[in-house]
Design a protein around this motif. Structure first.
Motif, mmCIF file in Angstrom:
data_model
loop_
_atom_site.group_PDB
_atom_site.id
_atom_site.type_symbol
_atom_site.label_atom_id
_atom_site.label_comp_id
_atom_site.label_asym_id
_atom_site.label_seq_id
_atom_site.Cartn_x
_atom_site.Cartn_y
_atom_site.Cartn_z
ATOM 1 N N ASP A 1 50.229 -4.466 71.284
ATOM 2 C CA ASP A 1 50.979 -3.456 72.052
ATOM 3 C C ASP A 1 50.402 -3.293 73.449
ATOM 4 O O ASP A 1 51.139 -3.200 74.435
ATOM 5 N N THR B 1 54.350 12.367 69.980
ATOM 6 C CA THR B 1 55.586 12.776 69.307
ATOM 7 C C THR B 1 56.191 14.013 69.959
ATOM 8 O O THR B 1 57.396 14.073 70.218
ATOM 9 N N LEU C 1 57.623 13.027 73.466
ATOM 10 C CA LEU C 1 58.876 12.280 73.391
ATOM 11 C C LEU C 1 60.027 13.162 72.924
ATOM 12 O O LEU C 1 61.165 12.985 73.363
ATOM 13 N N GLN D 1 65.055 8.668 71.937
ATOM 14 C CA GLN D 1 64.264 7.456 71.776
ATOM 15 C C GLN D 1 63.244 7.557 70.645
ATOM 16 O O GLN D 1 62.516 6.613 70.403
ATOM 17 N N SER E 1 63.498 4.750 67.859
ATOM 18 C CA SER E 1 63.108 3.383 68.198
ATOM 19 C C SER E 1 61.701 3.304 68.776
ATOM 20 O O SER E 1 61.198 2.225 69.029
ATOM 21 N N GLY E 2 61.084 4.459 69.020
ATOM 22 C CA GLY E 2 59.757 4.449 69.638
ATOM 23 C C GLY E 2 58.690 4.042 68.651
ATOM 24 O O GLY E 2 58.677 4.460 67.499
ATOM 25 N N SER F 1 56.433 3.668 73.841
ATOM 26 C CA SER F 1 57.841 3.970 74.098
ATOM 27 C C SER F 1 58.043 4.064 75.601
ATOM 28 O O SER F 1 57.273 4.739 76.286
#
Length: 202
Positions: free
Chosen positions: A18, A97, A100, A107, A110-111, A115
């Protein structure tokens, strides 16, 4: 992405793949906001940019009800101040979390560990000084070229260029400045003509 500012929200639980992908994806010189922890600092090292620790991003055991909104306000404030740089936010999974959920609720599904949120950004403001100088030069140029060209040709040409530039997202500010300068130039021409009519030279 033209017209948008990228905000990469990164969890301290991110793995090496990542982080390698993040380092390739984020532009050099990004603004990196991190929690003041060793884990966040280690993740931030994967990005080449200006690292700024933020106390608000530190993990908390019992978050307040408005913590998500305060995190959102913090990130948006930095993004607005540096709106032409990518912004990277590094924090623990719980903080990510909450952020976002406020910043880009659509999102969350899909994160993953990283993200990327695209925030709309306004075009940069026009420069009044540059517009005034260009307008004055256009007006003077029109007066000097009178006889060689129709009087309003220079301001009109600049105005047409401004209209064309408005269609190019990355050149909208230049287009607006050209249109404003063309208007000022035409006004200067009118003032010069009115002055010469009122006070004709011998």
């Amino acid at each position: 992405m033209s017209g948008y500012q990228r905000i990469a929200v990164v969890s301290t639980a991110s793995g090496s793949p990542d982080l390698r992908a993040l380092g390739r994806e984020v532009a050099r010189g990004a603004l990196v906001l991190t929690a003041p922890t060793g884990e966040a600092k280690a993740v931030a090292q994967a990005v080449s940019g200006d690292v700024r620790p933020e106390i608000l991003l530190a993990p908390v055991r019992f978050p307040d009800a408005d913590r998500g909104h305060r995190l959102d306000a913090l990130v948006r404030e930095h993004a607005l101040r540096d709106r032409f740089r990518d912004v990277v936010v590094v924090a623990d999974p719980a903080t990510v979390t909450l952020l976002l959920r406020a910043l880009a609720p659509g999102q969350l599904a899909s994160g993953g560990a990283v993200s990327v949120v695209a925030l709309p950004r306004a075009d940069p403001p026009v420069s009044p000084l540059r517009v005034a100088l260009l307008g004055g030069v256009l007006g003077a140029l029109s007066a000097v070229l009178d006889g060689l060209l129709p009087l309003f040709v220079p301001p009109l040409a600049v105005g047409v260029c401004g209209l064309l530039l408005l269609a190019v997202p990355s050149q909208r500010r230049t287009g607006r400045e050209a249109l404003l300068a063309a208007g000022i130039g035409a006004l200067v021409v009118v003032m010069i003509v009115a002055g010469s009519t009122r006070f004709p030279s011998g």
